[in-house]
Scaffold this active site. Structure first.
Site, mmCIF file in Angstrom:
data_model
loop_
_atom_site.group_PDB
_atom_site.id
_atom_site.type_symbol
_atom_site.label_atom_id
_atom_site.label_comp_id
_atom_site.label_asym_id
_atom_site.label_seq_id
_atom_site.Cartn_x
_atom_site.Cartn_y
_atom_site.Cartn_z
ATOM 1 N N LYS A 1 -6.491 9.556 14.204
ATOM 2 C CA LYS A 1 -5.901 10.410 13.165
ATOM 3 C C LYS A 1 -5.943 11.885 13.575
ATOM 4 O O LYS A 1 -5.031 12.649 13.253
ATOM 5 C CB LYS A 1 -6.615 10.192 11.830
ATOM 6 N N ALA B 1 -22.104 2.776 18.965
ATOM 7 C CA ALA B 1 -23.042 1.938 19.721
ATOM 8 C C ALA B 1 -22.710 0.457 19.579
ATOM 9 O O ALA B 1 -23.050 -0.356 20.452
ATOM 10 C CB ALA B 1 -24.469 2.196 19.242
ATOM 11 N N ASN B 2 -22.057 0.075 18.489
ATOM 12 C CA ASN B 2 -21.717 -1.343 18.256
ATOM 13 C C ASN B 2 -20.229 -1.632 18.447
ATOM 14 O O ASN B 2 -19.781 -2.733 18.150
ATOM 15 C CB ASN B 2 -22.087 -1.738 16.815
ATOM 16 N N ASP C 1 6.072 -5.662 15.331
ATOM 17 C CA ASP C 1 4.770 -5.055 15.621
ATOM 18 C C ASP C 1 5.047 -3.727 16.324
ATOM 19 O O ASP C 1 5.646 -3.710 17.401
ATOM 20 C CB ASP C 1 3.946 -6.000 16.518
ATOM 21 N N ASN D 1 -15.974 10.670 10.468
ATOM 22 C CA ASN D 1 -16.582 9.747 9.515
ATOM 23 C C ASN D 1 -17.465 8.766 10.288
ATOM 24 O O ASN D 1 -16.998 8.183 11.271
ATOM 25 C CB ASN D 1 -15.469 8.991 8.785
ATOM 26 N N TYR E 1 -10.979 5.384 14.536
ATOM 27 C CA TYR E 1 -9.991 5.765 13.515
ATOM 28 C C TYR E 1 -9.823 7.295 13.474
ATOM 29 O O TYR E 1 -8.704 7.815 13.479
ATOM 30 C CB TYR E 1 -10.472 5.238 12.166
ATOM 31 N N GLY F 1 0.806 -1.228 0.000
ATOM 32 C CA GLY F 1 0.000 0.000 0.000
ATOM 33 C C GLY F 1 0.833 1.268 0.000
ATOM 34 O O GLY F 1 1.882 1.376 -0.663
ATOM 35 N N ILE F 2 0.363 2.249 0.745
ATOM 36 C CA ILE F 2 0.999 3.569 0.763
ATOM 37 C C ILE F 2 2.427 3.477 1.305
ATOM 38 O O ILE F 2 3.351 4.103 0.775
ATOM 39 C CB ILE F 2 0.145 4.551 1.600
HETATM 40 P P1 NAI Z 1 -2.764 -0.896 4.248
HETATM 41 O O1 NAI Z 1 -3.688 -1.632 5.145
HETATM 42 O O2 NAI Z 1 -2.681 -1.298 2.818
HETATM 43 O O3 NAI Z 1 -1.271 -0.915 4.842
HETATM 44 C C1 NAI Z 1 -1.018 -0.680 6.220
HETATM 45 C C2 NAI Z 1 0.217 -1.450 6.604
HETATM 46 O O4 NAI Z 1 0.451 -1.235 8.005
HETATM 47 C C3 NAI Z 1 0.040 -2.972 6.396
HETATM 48 O O5 NAI Z 1 1.125 -3.502 5.685
HETATM 49 C C4 NAI Z 1 -0.016 -3.505 7.818
HETATM 50 O O6 NAI Z 1 0.485 -4.816 7.977
HETATM 51 C C5 NAI Z 1 0.826 -2.471 8.574
HETATM 52 N N1 NAI Z 1 0.547 -2.511 10.014
HETATM 53 C C6 NAI Z 1 -0.671 -2.582 10.603
HETATM 54 N N2 NAI Z 1 -0.510 -2.702 11.940
HETATM 55 C C7 NAI Z 1 0.806 -2.695 12.189
HETATM 56 C C8 NAI Z 1 1.584 -2.793 13.366
HETATM 57 N N3 NAI Z 1 1.000 -2.952 14.562
HETATM 58 N N4 NAI Z 1 2.932 -2.775 13.287
HETATM 59 C C9 NAI Z 1 3.527 -2.644 12.066
HETATM 60 N N5 NAI Z 1 2.848 -2.551 10.908
HETATM 61 C C10 NAI Z 1 1.495 -2.567 10.963
HETATM 62 O O7 NAI Z 1 -3.179 0.656 4.399
HETATM 63 P P2 NAI Z 1 -2.886 1.903 3.442
HETATM 64 O O8 NAI Z 1 -4.125 2.216 2.716
HETATM 65 O O9 NAI Z 1 -1.624 1.719 2.706
HETATM 66 O O10 NAI Z 1 -2.702 3.063 4.553
HETATM 67 C C11 NAI Z 1 -1.455 3.504 5.039
HETATM 68 C C12 NAI Z 1 -1.682 4.647 5.996
HETATM 69 O O11 NAI Z 1 -2.417 5.698 5.350
HETATM 70 C C13 NAI Z 1 -2.502 4.273 7.228
HETATM 71 O O12 NAI Z 1 -2.011 4.967 8.356
HETATM 72 C C14 NAI Z 1 -3.894 4.749 6.868
HETATM 73 O O13 NAI Z 1 -4.666 5.000 8.023
HETATM 74 C C15 NAI Z 1 -3.566 6.014 6.105
HETATM 75 N N6 NAI Z 1 -4.643 6.476 5.224
HETATM 76 C C16 NAI Z 1 -5.038 5.713 4.139
HETATM 77 C C17 NAI Z 1 -6.048 6.184 3.319
HETATM 78 C C18 NAI Z 1 -6.515 5.425 2.097
HETATM 79 O O14 NAI Z 1 -7.406 5.934 1.385
HETATM 80 N N7 NAI Z 1 -5.969 4.256 1.784
HETATM 81 C C19 NAI Z 1 -6.726 7.456 3.582
HETATM 82 C C20 NAI Z 1 -6.223 8.155 4.737
HETATM 83 C C21 NAI Z 1 -5.209 7.665 5.505
#
Ligand code: NAI
Length: 438
Positions: A350, A291-292, A256, A340, A346, A213-214
């Site tokens: 954030k 609530a859930n 982790d 949201n 979440y 991902g990002i």
């Molecule tokens: P993703 O779920 O594809 O990747 C997140 C990564 O963080 C995963 O590889 C996961 O294994 C790792 N991770 C989770 N818990 C962990 C832990 N305890 N220790 C180490 N690694 C851990 O998510 P994505 O979409 O790439 O998001 C990346 C960041 O961007 C996140 O912080 C997310 O909240 C934020 N974000 C994403 C948006 C989107 O539209 N995708 C929008 C706004 C924010």
């Protein structure tokens, strides 16, 4: 997940049909590539009558390869307006007079950057008029269309403090950043690299959540920009993590981030000279209406998205693992700004990131020489958003000025720009000017 609507509107029949139906008209955004690293074409520099930076800006734009001119080209790819001295409503009329005749001419995927000054608390006229620029630029960004963007950059000191920001905004790297207000400086946050094509050369970086991902995109862009990267993710993602590390010539750190000794283990895993760039990207969602939502859902999100960020940051600063001149970039979200439904946990986490940046940044710079900023992504095309129900996903994609979702690389480009320094305590939205929380 592919954006089929964007593919449809890129064809002539698709454009005809969607226009007739009054549907959004997204333009495919032009992003950075090695073959096409700049905007190309000519840029127009506009100055007000008492502009202090006219010559410096010309020199700067020239050095950036943006071919500046002060007479309107037929189709500029960028327009920069110096409004730093605008302090009266009469002077504000000059802003209208300068931009009104050129706005239609700006090319698709072009840029408009207005330079402003910080608000002067001792002068309510200056404050009113400089704040007026904010409403002006945010509205203009909503009007532009065709992949064009507009941002306001407040420059507190010499124009050189805005160089990294201008280089970012006046390039395809900022494709999904629009309608933003960015304050550059202070001078201690600024460091000009010797080579702007590899601004992070010689720097070490750690990216959390980088197995996909990002985070993976961030690690890739930091590497492109010259940094030596350590990628961190949970042990169960070890295989993907090892693949990313091998591809980028970096180091994998399966860990982790919520482990009580995560900070110490990061320090132990890094080369002796420590860390220059820390990117807090790891994040999770566990959505339910309050609530859930049981306590486990609440705390699992807050533990990863906020508590771990706070404790590892504290440890890495206290132990001096992050060296003077270091940069911390955290990942917020527009959910932390707008809220949201189904995401109280979440959004709380954030929003907490934004609070941390605001409070820690001035002290971290004064005491450790380290800047602290955040990116706040909007709707980004990743596995996280692919899991959103189709109708909500489609609304999320279109409800912004560019009428499309961003890509992980857009967040990565903004993160790398913040990792170069040039500003402190900023939360930059990478959201195409999403309507949420605007
Ligand atoms: P993703 O779920 O594809 O990747 C997140 C990564 O963080 C995963 O590889 C996961 O294994 C790792 N991770 C989770 N818990 C962990 C832990 N305890 N220790 C180490 N690694 C851990 O998510 P994505 O979409 O790439 O998001 C990346 C960041 O961007 C996140 O912080 C997310 O909240 C934020 N974000 C994403 C948006 C989107 O539209 N995708 C929008 C706004 C924010």
């Amino acid at each position: 997940m592919a954006d089929r609507y964007l593919t449809l509107t890129a064809t002539a029949p698709g454009r005809f049909l969607t226009r007739r139906l009054g549907l959004p008209q997204p333009t495919r955004l032009r992003r950075w590539s090695p073959d096409s690293p700049g905007l190309g074409g000519e840029s127009l520099l506009l100055t007000t009558s008492d502009s202090p930076y006219a010559q410096d800006l010309l020199t700067l734009l020239e050095s950036m390869g943006n071919k500046p001119t002060t007479t309107t080209p037929l189709a500029p790819t960028a327009v920069v307006l110096d409004a730093t001295t605008v302090a009266t409503t009469d002077a504000l009329a000059e802003v209208h007079a300068k931009l009104h005749p050129v706005v239609r001419k700006v090319k698709d995927n072009g840029r408009i950057v207005v330079l402003g000054a910080p608000l002067n608390p001792a002068d309510h006229h200056q404050s009113a008029v400089q704040q007026a620029l904010e409403g002006f630029v945010r509205s203009l960004a909503k009007e532009l269309g065709r992949g064009r963007t507009a941002c306001l950059v407040r420059v507190p000191g010499p124009i050189g403090t805005a160089e990294s920001t201008l280089r970012f905004l006046l390039s395809p790297k900022s494709a999904y950043v629009t309608g933003q207000v960015i304050e550059t400086g202070p001078a201690e946050a600024v460091a000009a690299p010797t080579d702007w094509s590899r601004p992070l050369a010689g720097r070490t970086a750690l990216v959390t959540g980088a197995a996909r991902g990002i985070g993976e995109a961030v690690a890739e862009i930091l590497t492109r920009d010259g940094a030596k990267v350590t990628v961190l993710d949970i042990p169960s993602a070890q295989q993907d993590l090892a693949r990313v590390a091998a591809r980028l010539g970096g180091t994998a750190l399966p860990l982790d981030i919520t482990a009580p000794d995560a900070g110490e283990r990061i320090t132990a895993a890094l080369p002796e000279h420590g860390l220059d760039i820390l990117v807090h990207n790891a994040g999770i969602t566990r959505d339910r209406k309050l609530a859930n939502m049981d306590a486990a859902r609440w705390s699992s999100v807050l533990d990863v998205n906020l508590a771990a960020v706070l404790t590892t940051t504290d440890t890495l600063l206290k132990t001096g693992t992050i060296r003077p001149g270091g940069r911390i970039v955290a990942t917020a979200s527009i959910a932390g700004i707008a809220g949201n439904a189904g995401q109280t946990n979440y959004a709380a986490g954030k929003a907490g990131i934004i609070g941390m940046v605001h409070s820690l940044a001035p002290r971290a710079l004064a005491e450790h020489g380290v800047t602290v900023n955040a990116v706040a992504p909007g709707f980004i095309e990743t596995r996280m958003t692919a899991a959103v129900p189709p109708l909500i996903r489609e609304a999320g994609r279109r409800m912004n000025s560019l009428a499309q979702g961003g890509l992980p690389v857009d967040v990565a480009e903004a993160t790398s720009w913040l990792a170069q320094g040039g500003m402190n305590a900023q939360t930059i939205r990478v959201c195409g000017q999403s309507l949420l929380g605007a």
